[in-house]
Design an enzyme around this catalytic site. Structure first.
Site, PDB file in Angstrom:
ATOM      1  NE  ARG A  99     -64.427 -86.555  46.460  1.00 32.55           N
ATOM      2  CZ  ARG A  99     -65.533 -85.904  46.801  1.00 32.55           C
ATOM      3  NH1 ARG A  99     -65.537 -84.585  46.866  1.00 32.55           N
ATOM      4  NH2 ARG A  99     -66.650 -86.569  47.034  1.00 32.55           N
ATOM      5  CE  LYS A 134     -54.026 -62.337  54.548  1.00 32.72           C
ATOM      6  NZ  LYS A 134     -54.792 -61.545  55.541  1.00 32.72           N
ATOM      7  CE  LYS A 166     -48.770 -55.769  52.933  1.00 33.10           C
ATOM      8  NZ  LYS A 166     -49.513 -57.037  53.205  1.00 33.10           N
ATOM      9  CD  GLU A 199     -49.168 -52.111  54.813  1.00 32.30           C
ATOM     10  OE1 GLU A 199     -49.773 -53.148  54.518  1.00 32.30           O
ATOM     11  OE2 GLU A 199     -48.216 -52.084  55.614  1.00 32.30           O
ATOM     12  CG  ASP A 220     -52.410 -52.579  56.916  1.00 26.10           C
ATOM     13  OD1 ASP A 220     -53.200 -53.460  56.538  1.00 26.10           O
ATOM     14  OD2 ASP A 220     -51.557 -52.758  57.801  1.00 26.10           O
TER      15      ASP A 220
END
Length: 282
Positions: A99, A134, A166, A199, A220
């Site tokens: 597994r 992510k 950012k 960004e 962005d």
């Protein structure tokens, strides 16, 4: 900081701890300790296989005496009925590793297959598809490896190997110039040679970025039309990355604008595993 191999070993330790615990009591109670056998990994769905070399680490970590024979390598196109590899040795060990190995291989193969679909949509263009942060906690190294196997490129691995300024960083720092200069000063003081990506949200910020100079600009949530305008303004001076809500359907329209990279969270955050099974050879 831990190496990639150390992080993978930690992941496998945790995987066995949560799955096997103090023992697979079904296997231990039904299979004699000296029973030997063979199992093979059978592909049940068309796609790109990934994780073969990680599967080898799974078997070696649990039982170094397991013998693995690879028939299909990472990155190959596979179809239902293909046999990727065979493993021979203690039946108890085969059943207890099944597994953990399948969870990893199905996940990695699903990501590689998804990545290949995105990169194929950009055929003939210079644009490369990038992954993001992510990822599944603990599995980032494996998932980003799967992206590479599928033909994509890795963005930064984590927060430690690139400066990505950012919008929130810019706003809290007081502006683009303040943020970029602070980042450069920090790298100089810490002796770090890190690329700086910025960004941007509009044409004014693009011009500020060009004036102060960074390694890459991230557009962005720009539309394809605004992206084309931005590419014309930048005019090859700095690498360009498109990001934000870009799907398989809209991907090529961004690539045709002339950007260098397109980052896609969907490569890793919402992927269906590739179907496969690990069956006994009788």
């Amino acid at each position: 900081m831990k190496t990639k191999d150390e992080l993978i070993d930690d992941l496998l330790t945790l995987a066995f701890a949560e799955d096997v615990g103090d023992g697979d009591h079904t296997t231990l109670s039904t299979i004699p300790a000296d029973e030997r056998g063979k199992q093979r990994l059978i592909i049940k769905e068309e796609g790109i296989i990934a994780g073969v070399e990680i599967a080898r680490k799974v078997f070696e970590k649990f039982d170094p005496e397991l013998k693995m024979t690879v028939l299909i390598n990472d990155g190959a196109n596979v179809k239902p009925g293909d046999v990727a590899f065979e493993v021979e040795g203690s039946v108890r060990s085969l059943l207890q590793t099944e597994r953990v190995m399948l969870n990893i291989m199905q996940r990695m193969s699903g990501i590689a297959t998804q990545t290949a679909k995105y990169q194929q949509r950009l055929d003939g263009l210079k644009t490369k598809v990038l992954d993001t942060r992510k990822t599944t906690p603990g599995m980032r190294m494996l998932e980003k490896e799967a992206v590479r196997i599928g033909g994509g490129c890795n963005h930064r691995i984590g927060l430690f190997d690139m400066i990505l300024i950012k919008d929130n960083h810019v706003d809290f720092a007081g502006g683009i110039r303040q943020a970029v200069e602070a980042a450069r000063k920090y790298c100089a003081e810490k002796g770090k040679d890190l690329k700086i990506e910025l960004e941007v949200r509009n044409e004014d910020e693009i011009r500020q970025a060009l004036e102060i100079g960074v390694d890459r600009i991230m557009l962005d949530n720009f539309s394809p039309e605004r992206t084309r305008e931005a590419v014309n303004i930048i005019n090859g001076q700095i690498e360009i990355e498109s990001s934000g809500g870009i799907t398989l359907e809209t991907l090529r329209s961004y690539g045709e604008c002339g950007v260098d990279f397109i980052s896609v969270g969907a490569l890793t955050h919402s992927v269906k595993g590739l179907d496969m099974s690990f069956k006994a050879v009788k």
